[in-house]
Design a protein around this motif. Structure first.
Motif, PDB file in Angstrom:
ATOM      1  N   GLY A 278       0.825  -1.206   0.000  1.00 44.81           N
ATOM      2  CA  GLY A 278       0.000   0.000   0.000  1.00 44.81           C
ATOM      3  C   GLY A 278       0.852   1.246   0.000  1.00 44.81           C
ATOM      4  O   GLY A 278       2.028   1.218  -0.373  1.00 44.81           O
ATOM      5  N   LEU A 279       0.284   2.356   0.448  1.00 44.44           N
ATOM      6  CA  LEU A 279       1.039   3.605   0.499  1.00 44.44           C
ATOM      7  C   LEU A 279       2.251   3.489   1.414  1.00 44.44           C
ATOM      8  O   LEU A 279       3.333   3.989   1.096  1.00 44.44           O
ATOM      9  CB  LEU A 279       0.130   4.745   0.983  1.00 44.44           C
ATOM     10  CG  LEU A 279      -0.945   5.226   0.004  1.00 44.44           C
ATOM     11  CD1 LEU A 279      -1.830   6.276   0.669  1.00 44.44           C
ATOM     12  CD2 LEU A 279      -0.314   5.800  -1.261  1.00 44.44           C
ATOM     13  N   ALA A 280       2.076   2.833   2.542  1.00 42.66           N
ATOM     14  CA  ALA A 280       3.170   2.723   3.513  1.00 42.66           C
ATOM     15  C   ALA A 280       4.368   1.969   2.941  1.00 42.66           C
ATOM     16  O   ALA A 280       5.516   2.240   3.313  1.00 42.66           O
ATOM     17  CB  ALA A 280       2.683   2.041   4.785  1.00 42.66           C
ATOM     18  N   GLU A 281       4.114   1.045   2.015  1.00 43.05           N
ATOM     19  CA  GLU A 281       5.192   0.250   1.414  1.00 43.05           C
ATOM     20  C   GLU A 281       5.628   0.817   0.061  1.00 43.05           C
ATOM     21  O   GLU A 281       6.403   0.185  -0.654  1.00 43.05           O
ATOM     22  CB  GLU A 281       4.729  -1.206   1.221  1.00 43.05           C
ATOM     23  CG  GLU A 281       4.395  -1.956   2.508  1.00 43.05           C
ATOM     24  CD  GLU A 281       3.022  -1.605   3.075  1.00 43.05           C
ATOM     25  OE1 GLU A 281       2.820  -1.803   4.290  1.00 43.05           O
ATOM     26  OE2 GLU A 281       2.165  -1.110   2.313  1.00 43.05           O
ATOM     27  N   ILE A 312      -1.507   6.614   5.859  1.00 43.14           N
ATOM     28  CA  ILE A 312      -0.464   5.746   6.434  1.00 43.14           C
ATOM     29  C   ILE A 312      -0.574   5.709   7.954  1.00 43.14           C
ATOM     30  O   ILE A 312      -0.432   4.650   8.576  1.00 43.14           O
ATOM     31  CB  ILE A 312       0.939   6.239   6.009  1.00 43.14           C
ATOM     32  CG1 ILE A 312       1.133   6.024   4.503  1.00 43.14           C
ATOM     33  CG2 ILE A 312       2.031   5.515   6.793  1.00 43.14           C
ATOM     34  CD1 ILE A 312       2.406   6.645   3.945  1.00 43.14           C
ATOM     35  N   ASP A 313      -0.857   6.871   8.560  1.00 44.27           N
ATOM     36  CA  ASP A 313      -0.935   6.969  10.024  1.00 44.27           C
ATOM     37  C   ASP A 313      -2.260   6.479  10.591  1.00 44.27           C
ATOM     38  O   ASP A 313      -2.432   6.411  11.812  1.00 44.27           O
ATOM     39  CB  ASP A 313      -0.719   8.425  10.462  1.00 44.27           C
ATOM     40  CG  ASP A 313       0.696   8.908  10.174  1.00 44.27           C
ATOM     41  OD1 ASP A 313       1.584   8.061   9.985  1.00 44.27           O
ATOM     42  OD2 ASP A 313       0.898  10.141  10.123  1.00 44.27           O
ATOM     43  N   GLY A 314      -3.210   6.155   9.719  1.00 41.96           N
ATOM     44  CA  GLY A 314      -4.513   5.678  10.173  1.00 41.96           C
ATOM     45  C   GLY A 314      -5.498   6.774  10.506  1.00 41.96           C
ATOM     46  O   GLY A 314      -6.592   6.502  11.015  1.00 41.96           O
ATOM     47  N   GLU A 315      -5.158   8.021  10.201  1.00 44.10           N
ATOM     48  CA  GLU A 315      -6.071   9.136  10.490  1.00 44.10           C
ATOM     49  C   GLU A 315      -7.174   9.251   9.446  1.00 44.10           C
ATOM     50  O   GLU A 315      -8.237   9.801   9.716  1.00 44.10           O
ATOM     51  CB  GLU A 315      -5.290  10.453  10.565  1.00 44.10           C
ATOM     52  CG  GLU A 315      -4.295  10.525  11.728  1.00 44.10           C
ATOM     53  CD  GLU A 315      -3.524  11.829  11.729  1.00 44.10           C
ATOM     54  OE1 GLU A 315      -4.119  12.873  11.415  1.00 44.10           O
ATOM     55  OE2 GLU A 315      -2.314  11.795  12.036  1.00 44.10           O
ATOM     56  N   ILE A 316      -6.894   8.761   8.242  1.00 43.87           N
ATOM     57  CA  ILE A 316      -7.914   8.678   7.193  1.00 43.87           C
ATOM     58  C   ILE A 316      -8.104   7.214   6.857  1.00 43.87           C
ATOM     59  O   ILE A 316      -7.130   6.499   6.579  1.00 43.87           O
ATOM     60  CB  ILE A 316      -7.504   9.449   5.922  1.00 43.87           C
ATOM     61  CG1 ILE A 316      -7.447  10.958   6.178  1.00 43.87           C
ATOM     62  CG2 ILE A 316      -8.485   9.154   4.783  1.00 43.87           C
ATOM     63  CD1 ILE A 316      -6.981  11.761   4.969  1.00 43.87           C
TER      64      ILE A 316
END
Length: 332
Positions: A278-281, A312-316
């Motif tokens: 995903g975005l984080a990777e 990535i941070d889980g805020e969205i």
């Protein structure tokens, strides 16, 4: 010079080596061809990068029909190829049948994540996350308040792309109108640029001035017609910005090339199991280069980069179509 062998070449080489197993990896492209400028081409680019860097060679075949899937898997396994890398969700059933018959061969599949096969590496992508970002960009670039989405074959994966796109667009403009069409219900939908062109014209007539194509080779027709008609398009999988410089707003990058490159680099030792990029990777994202730099404002880039980090941070939370086989932001 690097040698890329065809499927028939693999059989010939096997005969010449009198039973000596080949250590070459193999790559099975999905329907639509390896030069579709999208999904398959990304895989080819990853394999080519591996070959150039290592001096190695890989076996390859471009499928022409559904019937060839199982045949190609067995041919490559018999030829000693390892790993055998396959493209697309339609390889799921053939792999579940063939892979257990060749326990010493490691298979890799892109866009499958649900099989229980020990000698299989399954790579999937968080396409909805990357699509959310380009959906934001579409809404920010639109002057009409209407954006479009053209998918290839009507399957959950392509609805997954569209769902993320719609959520991103509505995050920017809750009142935005999203026109969505699928190209077809058979694999032919991946390689029908004429139908892609027709759908593009129909969406433009409904007011769409930015159109995202997630349709393989069909998308080439979408991007061409959008450019001809003076509206913006968004490419997919590979960076397609260069196809029509200054007219493609961005491309939703799906790093299929990295998945293939990594698998070939690991070789026979490639790790099996289920992996999501995903975005984080950095498995998905949006393309920014000289071809679209003038279309992407500083404000747009700042907004999208902020959203990327919040995802990535889980805020969205970008809702996946797979969660309930439905989308909160778009009806297909």
């Amino acid at each position: 010079m690097t040698l890329m062998k065809t499927l028939m070449g693999a059989a010939a080489t096997l005969a010449l080596t009198a039973g000596t197993a080949l250590a070459d990896p193999a790559l099975i492209f999905d329907l639509g061809g390896k030069f579709d400028k999208s999904f398959n081409e990304a895989a080819f680019n990853g394999a080519s990068r591996w070959a150039e860097e290592t001096g190695g060679s890989f076996l390859e075949i471009e499928l022409q029909s559904e019937a060839q899937r199982e045949q190609a898997l067995r041919r490559f396994a018999e030829a000693g190829a390892n790993p055998v890398i396959t493209m697309g969700f339609a390889m799921a059933d053939p792999l579940s049948t063939v892979a257990p018959d060749y326990p010493e061969t490691t298979f890799v599949v892109v866009d499958v994540s649900w099989l229980e096969v020990e000698n299989l590496r399954q790579v999937s992508f968080a396409e909805h996350e990357g699509s959310y970002l380009v959906g934001m960009m579409a809404a920010m670039a639109s002057k009409t308040g209407t954006v479009g989405y053209i998918g290839g074959m009507d399957v959950p994966l392509i609805r997954h792309f569209g769902c993320g796109y719609a959520q991103g667009a509505k995050a920017v403009n809750p009142d935005i109108k999203i026109v969505a069409n699928m190209t077809g219900t058979t694999p032919a939908a991946w390689n029908d640029p004429v139908k892609g062109s027709e759908l593009t014209k129909a969406q433009i007539s409904q007011g769409a001035d930015v159109i995202y194509a997630a349709a393989g080779g069909t998308g080439v027709g979408v991007l061409q017609t959008a450019a001809d008609e003076g509206v913006l398009s968004i490419g997919v999988d590979s960076n397609q910005n260069h196809l029509h410089p200054g007219k493609v707003l961005t491309s939703m990058l799906k790093r299929v090339d990295v998945a293939v490159y990594d698998a070939m680099m690991a070789g026979e030792a490639v790790e099996t199991g289920v992996f999501t990029m995903g975005l984080a990777e950095n498995g998905v994202g949006y393309a920014l280069d000289d071809n679209n730099a003038e279309l992407v404002s500083d404000e747009m880039k700042a907004a999208v980069d902020e959203a990327r980090q919040k995802i990535i941070d889980g805020e969205i939370n970008v809702v996946s179509y797979y969660e309930n086989d439905s989308c909160p932001a778009l009806s297909f």
